[in-house]
Design a protein around this motif. Sequence first.
Motif, PDB file in Angstrom:
ATOM      1  N   ILE A 304       0.231 -13.089  -4.791  1.00 17.11           N
ATOM      2  CA  ILE A 304       1.529 -12.585  -4.341  1.00 17.11           C
ATOM      3  C   ILE A 304       1.887 -13.197  -2.997  1.00 17.11           C
ATOM      4  CG2 ILE A 304       2.760 -10.533  -3.534  1.00 17.11           C
ATOM      5  CD1 ILE A 304       1.240  -8.962  -5.679  1.00 17.11           C
ATOM      6  N   TYR A 305       0.911 -13.245  -2.082  1.00 18.92           N
ATOM      7  CA  TYR A 305       1.176 -13.782  -0.743  1.00 18.92           C
ATOM      8  C   TYR A 305       1.614 -15.251  -0.830  1.00 18.92           C
ATOM      9  CZ  TYR A 305       0.705 -14.432   4.286  1.00 18.92           C
ATOM     10  OH  TYR A 305       0.974 -14.689   5.608  1.00 18.92           O
ATOM     11  N   THR A 306       0.973 -16.004  -1.719  1.00 22.37           N
ATOM     12  CA  THR A 306       1.354 -17.404  -1.925  1.00 22.37           C
ATOM     13  C   THR A 306       2.784 -17.507  -2.448  1.00 22.37           C
ATOM     14  OG1 THR A 306      -0.943 -18.043  -2.378  1.00 22.37           O
ATOM     15  CG2 THR A 306       0.793 -19.530  -3.162  1.00 22.37           C
ATOM     16  N   ALA A 307       3.156 -16.588  -3.334  1.00 23.19           N
ATOM     17  CA  ALA A 307       4.508 -16.611  -3.915  1.00 23.19           C
ATOM     18  C   ALA A 307       5.581 -16.277  -2.893  1.00 23.19           C
ATOM     19  CB  ALA A 307       4.592 -15.625  -5.080  1.00 23.19           C
ATOM     20  N   LEU A 308       5.196 -15.593  -1.814  1.00 19.64           N
ATOM     21  CA  LEU A 308       6.167 -15.186  -0.805  1.00 19.64           C
ATOM     22  C   LEU A 308       6.394 -16.282   0.243  1.00 19.64           C
ATOM     23  CD1 LEU A 308       5.148 -11.441  -0.219  1.00 19.64           C
ATOM     24  CD2 LEU A 308       7.038 -12.331  -1.586  1.00 19.64           C
ATOM     25  N   ASP A 309       6.596 -17.517  -0.234  1.00 19.12           N
ATOM     26  CA  ASP A 309       6.928 -18.599   0.690  1.00 19.12           C
ATOM     27  C   ASP A 309       8.393 -18.530   1.103  1.00 19.12           C
ATOM     28  OD1 ASP A 309       7.779 -19.169  -1.867  1.00 19.12           O
ATOM     29  OD2 ASP A 309       7.456 -21.320  -1.691  1.00 19.12           O
ATOM     30  N   ALA A 310       9.114 -17.592   0.497  1.00 19.96           N
ATOM     31  CA  ALA A 310      10.489 -17.253   0.854  1.00 19.96           C
ATOM     32  C   ALA A 310      10.664 -15.794   0.433  1.00 19.96           C
ATOM     33  CB  ALA A 310      11.482 -18.150   0.122  1.00 19.96           C
ATOM     34  N   PRO A 311      11.658 -15.095   0.951  1.00 19.79           N
ATOM     35  CA  PRO A 311      11.865 -13.696   0.547  1.00 19.79           C
ATOM     36  C   PRO A 311      12.023 -13.582  -0.963  1.00 19.79           C
ATOM     37  CG  PRO A 311      13.183 -14.207   2.479  1.00 19.79           C
ATOM     38  CD  PRO A 311      12.614 -15.505   2.008  1.00 19.79           C
ATOM     39  N   ARG A 312      11.307 -12.637  -1.562  1.00 20.40           N
ATOM     40  CA  ARG A 312      11.331 -12.464  -3.021  1.00 20.40           C
ATOM     41  C   ARG A 312      11.555 -11.002  -3.379  1.00 20.40           C
ATOM     42  NH1 ARG A 312      11.364 -17.866  -4.362  1.00 20.40           N
ATOM     43  NH2 ARG A 312       9.530 -18.947  -3.614  1.00 20.40           N
ATOM     44  N   THR A 313      12.203 -10.766  -4.505  1.00 16.20           N
ATOM     45  CA  THR A 313      12.288  -9.433  -5.070  1.00 16.20           C
ATOM     46  C   THR A 313      11.032  -9.182  -5.913  1.00 16.20           C
ATOM     47  OG1 THR A 313      13.387 -10.182  -7.087  1.00 16.20           O
ATOM     48  CG2 THR A 313      14.798  -9.602  -5.200  1.00 16.20           C
ATOM     49  N   LEU A 314      10.854  -7.959  -6.345  1.00 14.30           N
ATOM     50  CA  LEU A 314       9.721  -7.642  -7.217  1.00 14.30           C
ATOM     51  C   LEU A 314       9.792  -8.470  -8.494  1.00 14.30           C
ATOM     52  CD1 LEU A 314       7.254  -5.937  -8.013  1.00 14.30           C
ATOM     53  CD2 LEU A 314       8.850  -4.182  -8.855  1.00 14.30           C
ATOM     54  N   ASP A 315      10.999  -8.608  -9.050  1.00 14.77           N
ATOM     55  CA  ASP A 315      11.147  -9.411 -10.273  1.00 14.77           C
ATOM     56  C   ASP A 315      10.741 -10.862 -10.044  1.00 14.77           C
ATOM     57  OD1 ASP A 315      12.056  -7.237 -11.648  1.00 14.77           O
ATOM     58  OD2 ASP A 315      14.175  -7.733 -11.480  1.00 14.77           O
ATOM     59  N   ASP A 316      11.104 -11.419  -8.873  1.00 15.13           N
ATOM     60  CA  ASP A 316      10.700 -12.795  -8.541  1.00 15.13           C
ATOM     61  C   ASP A 316       9.179 -12.909  -8.532  1.00 15.13           C
ATOM     62  OD1 ASP A 316      13.369 -13.465  -8.171  1.00 15.13           O
ATOM     63  OD2 ASP A 316      13.300 -13.162  -5.992  1.00 15.13           O
ATOM     64  N   VAL A 317       8.521 -11.934  -7.888  1.00  8.20           N
ATOM     65  CA  VAL A 317       7.060 -11.950  -7.768  1.00  8.20           C
ATOM     66  C   VAL A 317       6.412 -11.898  -9.145  1.00  8.20           C
ATOM     67  CG1 VAL A 317       5.058 -10.643  -6.935  1.00  8.20           C
ATOM     68  CG2 VAL A 317       7.041 -10.987  -5.437  1.00  8.20           C
ATOM     69  N   VAL A 318       6.962 -11.063 -10.018  1.00  6.46           N
ATOM     70  CA  VAL A 318       6.416 -10.948 -11.381  1.00  6.46           C
ATOM     71  C   VAL A 318       6.491 -12.291 -12.103  1.00  6.46           C
ATOM     72  CG1 VAL A 318       6.836  -9.926 -13.654  1.00  6.46           C
ATOM     73  CG2 VAL A 318       6.860  -8.481 -11.606  1.00  6.46           C
ATOM     74  N   GLY A 346      17.855  -5.254   0.465  1.00  6.32           N
ATOM     75  CA  GLY A 346      18.088  -5.769  -0.869  1.00  6.32           C
ATOM     76  C   GLY A 346      16.849  -5.789  -1.750  1.00  6.32           C
ATOM     77  N   GLY A 347      15.807  -5.004  -1.377  1.00  6.38           N
ATOM     78  CA  GLY A 347      14.598  -4.954  -2.203  1.00  6.38           C
ATOM     79  C   GLY A 347      13.787  -6.223  -2.189  1.00  6.38           C
ATOM     80  N   ARG A 348      13.888  -7.000  -1.097  1.00  7.89           N
ATOM     81  CA  ARG A 348      13.145  -8.250  -0.992  1.00  7.89           C
ATOM     82  C   ARG A 348      11.918  -8.066  -0.090  1.00  7.89           C
ATOM     83  NH1 ARG A 348      16.685 -11.810   1.968  1.00  7.89           N
ATOM     84  NH2 ARG A 348      17.345  -9.852   2.864  1.00  7.89           N
ATOM     85  N   TYR A 349      10.903  -8.889  -0.334  1.00 11.63           N
ATOM     86  CA  TYR A 349       9.675  -8.854   0.457  1.00 11.63           C
ATOM     87  C   TYR A 349       9.447 -10.230   1.069  1.00 11.63           C
ATOM     88  CZ  TYR A 349       8.788  -4.533  -2.100  1.00 11.63           C
ATOM     89  OH  TYR A 349       8.901  -3.270  -2.634  1.00 11.63           O
ATOM     90  N   ALA A 350       8.839 -10.237   2.267  1.00 14.04           N
ATOM     91  CA  ALA A 350       8.579 -11.501   2.947  1.00 14.04           C
ATOM     92  C   ALA A 350       7.302 -11.383   3.761  1.00 14.04           C
ATOM     93  CB  ALA A 350       9.746 -11.874   3.875  1.00 14.04           C
ATOM     94  N   ARG A 351       6.679 -12.535   4.021  1.00 16.87           N
ATOM     95  CA  ARG A 351       5.517 -12.559   4.920  1.00 16.87           C
ATOM     96  C   ARG A 351       5.927 -12.148   6.326  1.00 16.87           C
ATOM     97  NH1 ARG A 351       3.819 -18.689   3.221  1.00 16.87           N
ATOM     98  NH2 ARG A 351       2.851 -18.248   1.212  1.00 16.87           N
ATOM     99  N   VAL A 352       5.007 -11.520   7.026  1.00 15.24           N
ATOM    100  CA  VAL A 352       5.262 -11.147   8.423  1.00 15.24           C
ATOM    101  C   VAL A 352       4.894 -12.322   9.320  1.00 15.24           C
ATOM    102  CG1 VAL A 352       4.580  -9.623  10.301  1.00 15.24           C
ATOM    103  CG2 VAL A 352       4.862  -8.717   7.982  1.00 15.24           C
TER     104      VAL A 352
END
Length: 352
Positions: A304-318, A346-352
């Motif tokens: 998941i952390y690798t996938a968060l190279d840009a802000p992602r929604t839960l659906d993006d992560v899946v 907007g329900g997005r997640y990003a690395r800190v």
Amino acid sequence: MSEILALLNLKFTSQMGNIRIRRLTEHFGSATEALKAKLSDLRGIEGLDARVLQHFGSSEAANRAALEIERARKVGVRLLGLTDPDYPRALRALSDPPAVLWVKGELPVLEVVPRAVGLVGTRKCSAWALQFTRTLSRDLTQAGVRVVSGLARGIDTAAHQACIDAGGVTVGVLGSGVDNVYPSENRRLVPHMVLVSEHPLGTRPMSHNFPERNRIIAALSAGSVVIEGEVTSGSMITAHAALECGRTVFAVPGRAGDPLAAGPHKLLREGAVLTESAEDILLELGWKSAPRLNVELPEEQARIYTALDAPRTLDDVVVLTGLNAGTAQVNLMMLALSGMVMELSGGRYARV
């Protein structure tokens, strides 16, 4: 018949727009299969009435498609179809993604939410806005962000030029064919940038094409920044398109009472992110901090952390990790509790 030939065939068919082509490719699996379909099967597709079907499979469209492929080959333009694996995933956020893209230059991999920002504004801008745009574009470029704009005079040109000068990648979305750059003085920029259009080669820059191209600028960017413009300006169309496809809208405040500040001020009242520097954009999009490369994480969290190279929604992560929604949500929560990840608007997640 190749798939790109089939898509061009559909595009050049009278009454066959992007929405209808998308419905056809989704229903039949490809444009090639759609063109093979029986008339009785086609009648069941929403929007395909007798008026549309009378033009379906015409020799005129087929001949024009073959000619366009040959012309593109001769001038070094790449054709990307809606069903092509290399078609920008970011454009799929649109309700009417272009059936075919004409691309001149090396188009970077454009993710679901790309590490790119659209910089837009009026052609007749102030000297202050030009300088602000140059600084903003330079600083974003130095932070590893691609700059997307429309290659028009004023704000667009300043954004592209500053990105080029800083050694970055800038994408120009045209309201004409990629071989017909407008205004002509911007042809000097072409060797240093990527050009994208949904219009065939030779298409002239017609006024009704520009509002349409603004939705592509919005979709190819994680966020769009409106720097100057009246309430009815084209940059406002870009802002509204950004909202429609789930992107972030940024606005630069101007002087009270200035007509060129009216557009950004309206957006700010509606909830746009107030923008005074690249820092405001980087923080909002979660691009401020560098990835933590030396932290050991459990396998699912690491994916998941690798996938968060840009802000992602839960659906993006899946989609990017292959995890089911429940597992992805639990691990996102664990990463957030550990301070590795933060939740954005907007329900997005990003690395800190």
